[in-house]
Design a protein around this motif. Structure first.
Motif, PDB file in Angstrom:
ATOM      1  N   PRO A   1      35.297  35.781  33.190  1.00  0.00           N
ATOM      2  CA  PRO A   1      36.593  36.457  33.325  1.00  0.00           C
ATOM      3  C   PRO A   1      36.506  37.919  33.736  1.00  0.00           C
ATOM      4  O   PRO A   1      37.407  38.437  34.388  1.00  0.00           O
ATOM      5  CB  PRO A   1      37.201  36.323  31.919  1.00  0.00           C
ATOM      6  CG  PRO A   1      36.486  35.185  31.277  1.00  0.00           C
ATOM      7  CD  PRO A   1      35.105  35.202  31.845  1.00  0.00           C
ATOM      8  N   SER A   2      35.432  38.597  33.352  1.00  0.00           N
ATOM      9  CA  SER A   2      35.351  40.042  33.614  1.00  0.00           C
ATOM     10  C   SER A   2      35.000  40.371  35.054  1.00  0.00           C
ATOM     11  O   SER A   2      35.006  41.545  35.436  1.00  0.00           O
ATOM     12  CB  SER A   2      34.306  40.670  32.686  1.00  0.00           C
ATOM     13  OG  SER A   2      33.018  40.103  32.920  1.00  0.00           O
TER      14      SER A   2
ATOM     15  N   ARG B   1      41.604  27.149  39.480  1.00  0.00           N
ATOM     16  CA  ARG B   1      42.278  27.236  38.194  1.00  0.00           C
ATOM     17  C   ARG B   1      42.876  25.872  37.864  1.00  0.00           C
ATOM     18  O   ARG B   1      43.685  25.336  38.616  1.00  0.00           O
ATOM     19  CB  ARG B   1      43.370  28.306  38.213  1.00  0.00           C
ATOM     20  CG  ARG B   1      43.929  28.611  36.832  1.00  0.00           C
ATOM     21  CD  ARG B   1      44.755  29.886  36.860  1.00  0.00           C
ATOM     22  NE  ARG B   1      45.152  30.302  35.522  1.00  0.00           N
ATOM     23  CZ  ARG B   1      44.382  30.993  34.694  1.00  0.00           C
ATOM     24  NH1 ARG B   1      43.174  31.338  35.075  1.00  0.00           N
ATOM     25  NH2 ARG B   1      44.808  31.333  33.500  1.00  0.00           N
TER      26      ARG B   1
ATOM     27  N   SER C   1      42.163  27.005  32.828  1.00  0.00           N
ATOM     28  CA  SER C   1      40.732  27.326  32.795  1.00  0.00           C
ATOM     29  C   SER C   1      40.255  27.653  34.201  1.00  0.00           C
ATOM     30  O   SER C   1      40.584  26.937  35.154  1.00  0.00           O
ATOM     31  CB  SER C   1      39.931  26.155  32.232  1.00  0.00           C
ATOM     32  OG  SER C   1      40.297  25.883  30.904  1.00  0.00           O
ATOM     33  N   ASP C   2      39.492  28.723  34.348  1.00  0.00           N
ATOM     34  CA  ASP C   2      38.957  29.107  35.650  1.00  0.00           C
ATOM     35  C   ASP C   2      37.570  28.512  35.831  1.00  0.00           C
ATOM     36  O   ASP C   2      36.693  28.659  34.966  1.00  0.00           O
ATOM     37  CB  ASP C   2      38.874  30.629  35.766  1.00  0.00           C
ATOM     38  CG  ASP C   2      40.249  31.261  35.902  1.00  0.00           C
ATOM     39  OD1 ASP C   2      41.152  30.573  36.387  1.00  0.00           O
ATOM     40  OD2 ASP C   2      40.403  32.432  35.523  1.00  0.00           O
TER      41      ASP C   2
ATOM     42  N   GLU D   1      31.490  27.748  35.091  1.00  0.00           N
ATOM     43  CA  GLU D   1      32.550  28.375  34.308  1.00  0.00           C
ATOM     44  C   GLU D   1      32.693  29.823  34.746  1.00  0.00           C
ATOM     45  O   GLU D   1      31.763  30.621  34.626  1.00  0.00           O
ATOM     46  CB  GLU D   1      32.205  28.295  32.828  1.00  0.00           C
ATOM     47  CG  GLU D   1      33.243  28.888  31.907  1.00  0.00           C
ATOM     48  CD  GLU D   1      32.842  28.797  30.448  1.00  0.00           C
ATOM     49  OE1 GLU D   1      33.607  29.285  29.604  1.00  0.00           O
ATOM     50  OE2 GLU D   1      31.748  28.259  30.152  1.00  0.00           O
ATOM     51  N   LYS D   2      33.867  30.162  35.263  1.00  0.00           N
ATOM     52  CA  LYS D   2      34.118  31.508  35.787  1.00  0.00           C
ATOM     53  C   LYS D   2      34.019  32.559  34.683  1.00  0.00           C
ATOM     54  O   LYS D   2      34.515  32.373  33.576  1.00  0.00           O
ATOM     55  CB  LYS D   2      35.518  31.566  36.401  1.00  0.00           C
ATOM     56  CG  LYS D   2      35.829  32.849  37.149  1.00  0.00           C
ATOM     57  CD  LYS D   2      35.219  32.856  38.518  1.00  0.00           C
ATOM     58  CE  LYS D   2      35.778  33.983  39.378  1.00  0.00           C
ATOM     59  NZ  LYS D   2      35.500  35.317  38.857  1.00  0.00           N
TER      60      LYS D   2
ATOM     61  N   ASN E   1      35.543  40.229  39.200  1.00  0.00           N
ATOM     62  CA  ASN E   1      36.540  40.099  40.259  1.00  0.00           C
ATOM     63  C   ASN E   1      35.831  40.368  41.574  1.00  0.00           C
ATOM     64  O   ASN E   1      35.808  41.496  42.062  1.00  0.00           O
ATOM     65  CB  ASN E   1      37.695  41.071  40.024  1.00  0.00           C
ATOM     66  CG  ASN E   1      38.732  41.005  41.132  1.00  0.00           C
ATOM     67  OD1 ASN E   1      38.826  40.022  41.859  1.00  0.00           O
ATOM     68  ND2 ASN E   1      39.504  42.074  41.272  1.00  0.00           N
TER      69      ASN E   1
ATOM     70  N   SER F   1      36.689  29.573  43.645  1.00  0.00           N
ATOM     71  CA  SER F   1      37.214  29.804  42.304  1.00  0.00           C
ATOM     72  C   SER F   1      38.517  29.035  42.161  1.00  0.00           C
ATOM     73  O   SER F   1      39.446  29.217  42.949  1.00  0.00           O
ATOM     74  CB  SER F   1      37.469  31.303  42.070  1.00  0.00           C
ATOM     75  OG  SER F   1      36.254  32.011  42.065  1.00  0.00           O
TER      76      SER F   1
ATOM     77  N   SER G   1      30.040  32.786  38.272  1.00  0.00           N
ATOM     78  CA  SER G   1      30.246  31.732  37.284  1.00  0.00           C
ATOM     79  C   SER G   1      28.924  31.314  36.656  1.00  0.00           C
ATOM     80  O   SER G   1      27.847  31.519  37.225  1.00  0.00           O
ATOM     81  CB  SER G   1      30.924  30.510  37.924  1.00  0.00           C
ATOM     82  OG  SER G   1      30.039  29.811  38.771  1.00  0.00           O
TER      83      SER G   1
END
Length: 334
Positions: A151-152, A43, A47-48, A148-149, A154, A41, A85
């Motif tokens: 966001p929700s 950054r 953008s992740d 594309e990571k 972890n 992952s 992703s």
């Protein structure tokens, strides 16, 4: 005598990790690489993204259920999915041996095209090299991917907690046994590789967000080795219920005849997912609504009576520890 590289350094087990931990990490390690995920992952400019790379050297390069082209796409796509992703872009590089049939290369390329077109992923760069006859085993492929990571999500083994459930998305061991039977012309069976993309998992994973702790596709070393990766650096262990682990009858019978353990056999279209105890049943129900994952099952849970172990309990209550793969079960399976 000076130690040499053997085939077992590439099986995803103990010697692979010796190479990583004693040579690679001490020399080129960093905060990102040291997590040893299927992908990284990253950054960049707020953008992740996730990035992954893999090389494919399978023998035979055409096998029941797939070929090296389909495998090269699914392998990298699945690593990106397991990082949480949405796969977007791939690179594609060939190493071809002089004398390789052009018709076979065309078959492989069409297989790649069919797979990426179904997934909506773009091949955006690549390379081709040709090596002398007798030095390339026909064809090798390297693919790298960017996703594309989400966001929700972890995802980390550090988020695993007591009571979490372990979900396997379908029957285990098919790929490794299919390759063995095809390569050695063993057993007249209809065992096929489970080679397929896991991208549809994201539809369910995004719904449950923080309840999903970690995901991994159990390729080399099988589910036993992958689960050891989950717990090797934490205070918890994973206890599996043997009768809950889905295994196709043909794979089980082949393993019994050949003296193999399907829990250490490679998969190329399955995922192991650790989900919070409160959401696991609902997660499983939604997962089974997707045809590819209709045989998904909760196969165990996270426990705290010992640490950093994977324990298999049989129907009679007996228990044994499942270690990482420590011998060369079958080289060149991916």
């Amino acid at each position: 005598m000076e130690e040499i590289i053997s085939l077992s350094y590439g099986n995803g087990g103990k010697k692979t990790y010796k190479l990583i931990n004693e040579l690679l990490i001490p020399n080129i390690g960093n905060d990102i690489l040291n997590s040893l995920g299927d992908g990284a992952s990253l950054r960049m400019n707020s953008s992740d993204i996730c990035f992954s790379t893999d090389s494919f050297v399978i023998d035979p390069y055409i096998f029941p259920g797939g070929d090296i082209g389909k495998l090269s796409v699914c392998g990298t796509i699945n690593d990106l999915v397991m990082c949480g992703s949405i796969p977007k872009f791939l690179s594609l590089s060939f190493i071809l041996e002089e004398g390789f049939l052009l018709s076979h290369l065309e078959l492989v390329i069409k297989s790649i095209a069919d797979t990426v077109n179904k997934l909506g992923v773009l091949v955006v760069t690549g390379d081709t090299k040709v090596v002398d006859r007798g030095h390339g085993h026909g064809i090798y492929i390297n693919t790298s991917g960017i996703g594309e990571k989400i966001p929700s999500l972890n995802l980390s083994e550090k988020r695993i907690a007591k009571g979490d459930k372990v979900i396997l998305t379908g029957a285990c061991g098919n790929h490794g046994i299919a390759i063995l039977c095809a390569r050695e012309e063993l057993l007249e069976s209809n065992i096929t590789s489970d080679c397929m993309p896991l991208i549809d998992i994201l539809n369910v994973v995004q719904k449950y967000g923080e309840s999903v702790k970690i995901m991994r596709d159990p390729t080399r070393g099988g589910i036993a080795t992958t689960l050891n990766e989950f717990v090797e650096n934490i205070e918890y262990s994973i206890e599996l219920q043997e009768e809950l682990i889905p295994i196709d009858d043909n794979v089980k019978n082949a393993c019994d005849l050949l003296g193999l353990d399907p829990l250490y056999s490679a998969n190329e279209g399955k995922a192991l997912i650790v989900v919070s105890e409160e959401k696991a049943e609902a997660f499983l129900k939604d997962l089974r609504e997707i045809h590819s994952f209709k045989d998904a099952s909760i196969i165990g849970q996270v426990v705290d009576y010992t640490k950093s172990k994977v324990i298999l309990q049989n129907p009679l209550g007996g228990k044994r520890i499942l270690d990482k793969l420590s011998y060369d079960l079958l080289p060149r399976i991916c």
